[in-house]
Design a protein around this motif. Structure first.
Motif, PDB file in Angstrom:
ATOM      1  N   GLY A 290     -12.786 -40.068 -34.411  1.00  0.00           N
ATOM      2  CA  GLY A 290     -13.243 -38.675 -34.451  1.00  0.00           C
ATOM      3  C   GLY A 290     -12.199 -37.761 -35.041  1.00  0.00           C
ATOM      4  N   ILE A 291     -10.978 -37.843 -34.515  1.00  0.00           N
ATOM      5  CA  ILE A 291      -9.918 -36.987 -35.062  1.00  0.00           C
ATOM      6  C   ILE A 291      -9.488 -37.494 -36.431  1.00  0.00           C
ATOM      7  N   GLY A 292      -9.714 -38.809 -36.676  1.00  0.00           N
ATOM      8  CA  GLY A 292      -9.419 -39.326 -38.012  1.00  0.00           C
ATOM      9  C   GLY A 292     -10.279 -38.644 -39.056  1.00  0.00           C
ATOM     10  N   LEU A 293     -11.567 -38.520 -38.748  1.00  0.00           N
ATOM     11  CA  LEU A 293     -12.468 -37.812 -39.662  1.00  0.00           C
ATOM     12  C   LEU A 293     -12.131 -36.331 -39.699  1.00  0.00           C
ATOM     13  N   PHE A 294     -11.836 -35.769 -38.528  1.00  0.00           N
ATOM     14  CA  PHE A 294     -11.498 -34.360 -38.426  1.00  0.00           C
ATOM     15  C   PHE A 294     -10.258 -34.043 -39.256  1.00  0.00           C
ATOM     16  N   LYS A 295      -9.387 -35.063 -39.383  1.00  0.00           N
ATOM     17  CA  LYS A 295      -8.166 -34.892 -40.175  1.00  0.00           C
ATOM     18  C   LYS A 295      -8.385 -35.245 -41.640  1.00  0.00           C
ATOM     19  N   GLN A 296      -9.058 -36.370 -41.902  1.00  0.00           N
ATOM     20  CA  GLN A 296      -9.177 -36.851 -43.263  1.00  0.00           C
ATOM     21  C   GLN A 296     -10.110 -36.004 -44.123  1.00  0.00           C
ATOM     22  N   VAL A 297     -11.139 -35.438 -43.514  1.00  0.00           N
ATOM     23  CA  VAL A 297     -12.047 -34.596 -44.303  1.00  0.00           C
ATOM     24  C   VAL A 297     -11.283 -33.437 -44.949  1.00  0.00           C
ATOM     25  N   PRO A 298     -10.558 -32.615 -44.167  1.00  0.00           N
ATOM     26  CA  PRO A 298      -9.795 -31.541 -44.829  1.00  0.00           C
ATOM     27  C   PRO A 298      -8.636 -32.055 -45.678  1.00  0.00           C
ATOM     28  N   THR A 299      -8.036 -33.195 -45.258  1.00  0.00           N
ATOM     29  CA  THR A 299      -6.906 -33.719 -46.030  1.00  0.00           C
ATOM     30  C   THR A 299      -7.309 -33.992 -47.476  1.00  0.00           C
ATOM     31  N   HIS A 300      -8.371 -34.752 -47.664  1.00  0.00           N
ATOM     32  CA  HIS A 300      -8.771 -35.102 -49.022  1.00  0.00           C
ATOM     33  C   HIS A 300      -9.443 -33.939 -49.743  1.00  0.00           C
ATOM     34  N   ALA A 301     -10.138 -33.111 -48.986  1.00  0.00           N
ATOM     35  CA  ALA A 301     -10.720 -31.927 -49.609  1.00  0.00           C
ATOM     36  C   ALA A 301      -9.624 -31.024 -50.165  1.00  0.00           C
ATOM     37  N   ILE A 302      -8.583 -30.796 -49.355  1.00  0.00           N
ATOM     38  CA  ILE A 302      -7.469 -29.943 -49.783  1.00  0.00           C
ATOM     39  C   ILE A 302      -6.660 -30.618 -50.880  1.00  0.00           C
ATOM     40  N   SER A 303      -6.360 -31.908 -50.693  1.00  0.00           N
ATOM     41  CA  SER A 303      -5.518 -32.612 -51.657  1.00  0.00           C
ATOM     42  C   SER A 303      -6.166 -32.681 -53.040  1.00  0.00           C
ATOM     43  N   LEU A 304      -7.406 -33.136 -53.096  1.00  0.00           N
ATOM     44  CA  LEU A 304      -8.081 -33.286 -54.386  1.00  0.00           C
ATOM     45  C   LEU A 304      -8.353 -31.938 -55.043  1.00  0.00           C
ATOM     46  N   THR A 305      -8.718 -30.938 -54.237  1.00  0.00           N
ATOM     47  CA  THR A 305      -8.992 -29.612 -54.803  1.00  0.00           C
ATOM     48  C   THR A 305      -7.719 -28.958 -55.303  1.00  0.00           C
ATOM     49  N   SER A 306      -6.655 -29.002 -54.490  1.00  0.00           N
ATOM     50  CA  SER A 306      -5.389 -28.382 -54.922  1.00  0.00           C
ATOM     51  C   SER A 306      -4.790 -29.142 -56.095  1.00  0.00           C
ATOM     52  N   TRP A 307      -5.048 -30.435 -56.194  1.00  0.00           N
ATOM     53  CA  TRP A 307      -4.604 -31.221 -57.358  1.00  0.00           C
ATOM     54  C   TRP A 307      -5.256 -30.682 -58.622  1.00  0.00           C
ATOM     55  N   GLN A 308      -6.554 -30.432 -58.562  1.00  0.00           N
ATOM     56  CA  GLN A 308      -7.256 -29.891 -59.725  1.00  0.00           C
ATOM     57  C   GLN A 308      -6.755 -28.486 -60.075  1.00  0.00           C
ATOM     58  N   LEU A 309      -6.544 -27.658 -59.052  1.00  0.00           N
ATOM     59  CA  LEU A 309      -6.055 -26.295 -59.293  1.00  0.00           C
ATOM     60  C   LEU A 309      -4.640 -26.315 -59.876  1.00  0.00           C
ATOM     61  N   ALA A 310      -3.809 -27.222 -59.352  1.00  0.00           N
ATOM     62  CA  ALA A 310      -2.432 -27.321 -59.867  1.00  0.00           C
ATOM     63  C   ALA A 310      -2.431 -27.814 -61.310  1.00  0.00           C
ATOM     64  N   LYS A 311      -3.298 -28.773 -61.626  1.00  0.00           N
ATOM     65  CA  LYS A 311      -3.387 -29.254 -63.010  1.00  0.00           C
ATOM     66  C   LYS A 311      -3.821 -28.120 -63.938  1.00  0.00           C
ATOM     67  N   LYS A 312      -4.756 -27.321 -63.463  1.00  0.00           N
ATOM     68  CA  LYS A 312      -5.208 -26.192 -64.265  1.00  0.00           C
ATOM     69  C   LYS A 312      -4.092 -25.178 -64.471  1.00  0.00           C
ATOM     70  N   ALA A 313      -3.335 -24.891 -63.412  1.00  0.00           N
ATOM     71  CA  ALA A 313      -2.237 -23.942 -63.517  1.00  0.00           C
ATOM     72  C   ALA A 313      -1.133 -24.446 -64.434  1.00  0.00           C
ATOM     73  N   LEU A 314      -0.949 -25.765 -64.475  1.00  0.00           N
ATOM     74  CA  LEU A 314       0.091 -26.362 -65.318  1.00  0.00           C
ATOM     75  C   LEU A 314      -0.446 -26.758 -66.690  1.00  0.00           C
ATOM     76  N   HIS A 315      -1.709 -26.391 -66.948  1.00  0.00           N
ATOM     77  CA  HIS A 315      -2.348 -26.582 -68.261  1.00  0.00           C
ATOM     78  C   HIS A 315      -2.449 -28.060 -68.653  1.00  0.00           C
ATOM     79  N   ILE A 316      -2.730 -28.919 -67.670  1.00  0.00           N
ATOM     80  CA  ILE A 316      -2.928 -30.326 -67.995  1.00  0.00           C
ATOM     81  C   ILE A 316      -4.355 -30.767 -67.653  1.00  0.00           C
ATOM     82  N   GLU A 317      -5.220 -29.829 -67.305  1.00  0.00           N
ATOM     83  CA  GLU A 317      -6.619 -30.146 -67.018  1.00  0.00           C
ATOM     84  C   GLU A 317      -7.493 -29.735 -68.200  1.00  0.00           C
TER      85      GLU A 317
END
Length: 317
Positions: A290-317
């Protein structure tokens, strides 16, 4: 008027600069996500390893009460116990992993017709195992610090955890006694086995759902809601991968923490499975899910989304 051809990142920057920017984007994403969910991660480890002090928090609302208990007994810093080691592992792991993914994806799937499920799964699996040999010891040290719950005035430190693990190695027989550093790789084999379907599954779902969104949504809608779409897709990807590979994660965490009970040897895969089954039956392999899902859902949502935003900010997307 002829439409301008889109310039690829590799054409805009030198290969070295592209790799540096990609690593920065990945490291930022990994560090941000891990910092956000660090308290949940510690509670999850305590539940997964069946810590005697936290067995009573195994219910639906148990993780919430566990967080309150840690705050009351160990203070706010207790929620982030071992977090320095988490970042020491997460930042380079994400930096290397996401950068490797960019390269492998370009190699395996140079054009849309090559973007098959098998290739997406393979790209994600290679990403997952790329940085493991280098960063795994940091994860083990972090787990040892996380499972330390003794209410003393002396807080566990990375150095005390390292000394303890090295002492375990020296006291054991066989090859690990001669090479005590091997004790920093308790649970490495099962971790490697679990990473293939876990990371592979995450990127398989991530790429498949994003491709579907691009196919069905109008460009204007896609552009206006890109970050929201990435967040939802990242959450779904993390959820699917977590559910299917969770038993392997429980086995891995149990092996990592086993030095507290069996310091003179490393317990194997079968012994760990029998131990978990004996204590809790099949439910033991889903302890903390339960807490694994509670943790992993935001973890990957934040990680993958911020990865895309960071790539865009660094002009590599």
């Amino acid at each position: 008027m002829q439409k301008a051809e889109k310039v690829r990142p590799s054409q805009r920057f030198s290969e070295t600069e592209f790799l540096v920017r990609s690593a920065l984007a990945g490291g930022f994403a990994g560090g941000l996500a891990k910092t956000t969910v660090a308290p949940l991660d510690r509670v999850k480890i305590l539940l997964q390893t069946h810590n005697p002090e936290f067995v009573r928090f195994a219910g639906v609302w148990g993780p919430v009460h566990a967080l309150q208990y840690i705050s009351q007994t160990q203070g706010f810093r207790g929620l982030y116990q071992g977090h320095t080691l988490t970042l020491a592992r997460a930042i380079p792991h994400a930096a290397v992993g996401y950068t490797v993914y960019e390269k492998v994806k370009r190699w395996l799937m140079p054009t849309p017709e090559y973007q098959t499920s098998a290739r997406r799964l393979t790209a994600g699996a290679l990403t997952g195992i790329s940085a493991m040999p280098l960063t795994y010891p940091f994860e083990l040290i972090r787990v040892r610090m996380a499972v330390e719950t003794g209410q003393t005035t002396i807080r566990p430190t990375p150095w005390s955890a390292i000394r303890g693990i090295m002492a375990e190695g020296r006291s054991s027989g066989g090859i690990t006694g001669l090479v005590p550093v091997l004790h920093f790789y308790r649970g490495f084999t099962v971790s490697l086995l679990g990473t293939v379907p876990y990371r592979g599954g995450i990127f398989l779902v991530w790429e498949t759902l994003n491709a579907h969104a691009r196919a069905v949504l109008p460009p204007a809608t896609l552009e206006a809601n890109q970050t929201r779409i990435h967040f939802v897709v990242g959450a779904i990807a993390g959820t699917v991968a977590q559910i299917f590979t969770y038993p392997l994660e429980v086995i891995r965490r149990t092996q990592q923490a086993s030095g507290k009970g069996t310091p003179n040897r490393m317990i194997g895969f079968q012994e760990t499975v029998r131990s978990v089954w004996k204590v809790s039956g099949w439910r033991g392999f889903f302890a903390g899910l339960g807490i694994g899902l509670f943790k992993q859902v935001p973890t990957h949502a934040i990680s993958l989304t911020s990865w895309q935003l960071a790539k865009k900010a660094l002009h590599i997307e």
